[in-house]
Scaffold this motif. Structure first.
Motif, PDB file in Angstrom:
ATOM      1  N   ARG A 150       0.837  -1.200   0.000  1.00  0.00           N
ATOM      2  CA  ARG A 150       0.000   0.000   0.000  1.00  0.00           C
ATOM      3  C   ARG A 150       0.871   1.250   0.000  1.00  0.00           C
ATOM      4  O   ARG A 150       1.929   1.282   0.630  1.00  0.00           O
ATOM      5  N   ALA A 167       1.620 -10.057   2.402  1.00  0.00           N
ATOM      6  CA  ALA A 167       0.526 -10.824   1.805  1.00  0.00           C
ATOM      7  C   ALA A 167       0.806 -11.120   0.338  1.00  0.00           C
ATOM      8  O   ALA A 167       1.100 -10.219  -0.441  1.00  0.00           O
ATOM      9  N   LEU A 185      -8.181  -9.900   1.449  1.00  0.00           N
ATOM     10  CA  LEU A 185      -7.951  -8.880   2.472  1.00  0.00           C
ATOM     11  C   LEU A 185      -9.120  -8.822   3.456  1.00  0.00           C
ATOM     12  O   LEU A 185      -8.928  -8.625   4.662  1.00  0.00           O
ATOM     13  N   VAL A 231       1.375  -5.110   3.114  1.00  0.00           N
ATOM     14  CA  VAL A 231       0.092  -5.634   3.573  1.00  0.00           C
ATOM     15  C   VAL A 231       0.380  -6.999   4.188  1.00  0.00           C
ATOM     16  O   VAL A 231       1.044  -7.827   3.568  1.00  0.00           O
ATOM     17  N   ARG A 232      -0.090  -7.217   5.397  1.00  0.00           N
ATOM     18  CA  ARG A 232       0.254  -8.453   6.094  1.00  0.00           C
ATOM     19  C   ARG A 232      -1.002  -9.258   6.408  1.00  0.00           C
ATOM     20  O   ARG A 232      -2.049  -8.704   6.761  1.00  0.00           O
ATOM     21  N   PHE A 233      -0.864 -10.570   6.265  1.00  0.00           N
ATOM     22  CA  PHE A 233      -1.943 -11.470   6.658  1.00  0.00           C
ATOM     23  C   PHE A 233      -1.895 -11.702   8.172  1.00  0.00           C
ATOM     24  O   PHE A 233      -0.878 -11.455   8.827  1.00  0.00           O
ATOM     25  N   LYS A 234      -3.004 -12.198   8.721  1.00  0.00           N
ATOM     26  CA  LYS A 234      -3.121 -12.415  10.158  1.00  0.00           C
ATOM     27  C   LYS A 234      -2.133 -13.477  10.634  1.00  0.00           C
ATOM     28  O   LYS A 234      -1.739 -14.361   9.874  1.00  0.00           O
ATOM     29  N   GLU A 257      -6.621 -10.057   6.197  1.00  0.00           N
ATOM     30  CA  GLU A 257      -5.674  -8.966   6.467  1.00  0.00           C
ATOM     31  C   GLU A 257      -5.543  -8.688   7.947  1.00  0.00           C
ATOM     32  O   GLU A 257      -6.528  -8.672   8.693  1.00  0.00           O
ATOM     33  N   GLN A 258      -4.317  -8.421   8.362  1.00  0.00           N
ATOM     34  CA  GLN A 258      -4.029  -8.068   9.752  1.00  0.00           C
ATOM     35  C   GLN A 258      -4.142  -6.558   9.904  1.00  0.00           C
ATOM     36  O   GLN A 258      -3.439  -5.805   9.246  1.00  0.00           O
ATOM     37  N   HIS A 259      -5.036  -6.114  10.747  1.00  0.00           N
ATOM     38  CA  HIS A 259      -5.243  -4.668  10.945  1.00  0.00           C
ATOM     39  C   HIS A 259      -4.564  -4.208  12.223  1.00  0.00           C
ATOM     40  O   HIS A 259      -4.374  -4.989  13.147  1.00  0.00           O
TER      41      HIS A 259
END
Length: 307
Positions: free
Chosen positions: A15, A264, A301, A168-171, A305-307
């Motif tokens: 991003r 991600a 996402l 952007v990272r996954f959980k 997606e990890q927020h």
């Protein structure tokens, strides 16, 4: 070299907070420069036009997308080739030496000389990665999952625009989420559409055996083996996913997700077939392909997606 127009492509997700930093002028100033005639150079990287791997063209502007490509050329010599030539050189020098020996320092010097000579005659090997930036959302697609290519992309991006896009990272519990997907499937809603996700026959399990050694098992269309591995406490490391929109089997995607945390990535993204209607616009098929890729990304996402 697979790209956005290929039947399957890898997508790494980034991003960009301020998309205005990306301009055609900045891209042009950091365009690809070949090293074919620069025998001492081992690698080079820079921007090229989308669909043209030899020269810079202005980025393709399609709706909310800016599209261009990264090219990296690299000369390399396989280690066994260097060692073969080194053995011959050491043998020759040893034959001339009074004690028949070649010192360690001299061996190292010979190795560097041989490598430099071989590199000077080696053809640079090109690698490409397509890039697409959504100027409204800041979502950035990089068409590769290679760590080396991604590092080069980040270096070139920082050099051209003075900033780094965010990963952007996954959980962190992706392995558990992949198992939930494998067991029962998952549902998601996006842009007024409903999406159903299920496993698509290819799975990789990771675990530890009785001796404490790491074990990796990859299966294709073999739920019995996967179920047995899960029962033993193995976790899903990778899972191929099938996705269908609004219950219409003609609107089906496949892609592979990694259970490991990190940037991600959707591997081997295959989208539904394009409609084939271009309305006189030669870029319509590409715009539709990006839209279809974006739907797969958006669902991933939404779920992971990890927020």
């Amino acid at each position: 070299m697979p790209g956005f127009k290929a039947s399957a492509t890898d997508i790494t997700l980034l991003r960009l907070a301020d998309t205005s930093v990306v301009t055609a002028d900045k891209l042009k100033r950091h365009a690809f420069r070949p090293i074919d005639n620069l025998k001492g150079e081992e690698s080079t990287a820079g921007w090229v036009g989308f669909g043209n791997d030899t020269e810079w063209l202005a980025p393709v502007e399609l709706g909310e997308w800016l599209i261009w490509s990264l090219r990296m050329d690299r000369r390399s010599i396989p280690g066994p080739v260097v060692n073969k030539h080194l053995a011959e050189a050491v043998k020759e020098e040893a034959a001339k030496a009074e004690d028949g020996k070649v010192s360690r320092a001299r061996r190292k010097e010979l190795k560097e000389l041989i490598r430099s000579k071989l590199l000077a005659n080696a053809e640079p090997v090109p690698t490409m990665a397509d890039v697409a930036l959504n100027v409204h959302t800041g979502l950035l697609f990089v068409g590769t999952k290679s760590n080396g290519m991604l590092k080069k992309f980040m270096d070139c991006f920082k050099g051209a625009f003075g900033c780094d896009p965010a990963e952007v990272r996954f959980k962190e519990n992706m392995s558990e989420l992949l198992q939930a997907l494998y067991d029962n499937g998952l549902q998601a809603s996006l842009d007024g559409h409903d999406f159903a996700l299920s496993e698509a026959g290819l799975a990789t399990l990771e675990g530890v055996d009785a001796e404490g050694d790491k074990v990796v098992i990859t299966t294709r269309n073999d739920r019995e083996t996967v179920d047995a591995g899960l029962a033993k406490g193995f976790g899903l490391a990778r899972l191929k996913v099938g996705m269908v929109r609004d219950g219409d089997d003609s609107l089906a995607w496949t892609f592979t997700l990694d259970g490991a945390t990190g940037c991600a990535v959707l591997s081997g993204v295959k989208t539904p077939a394009a409609s084939g209607s271009d309305d006189g616009n030669p870029d319509a098929a590409l715009l539709e392909k990006l839209y279809l890729i974006e739907q797969a990304v958006g669902v991933a996402l939404e779920l992971f997606e990890q927020h």
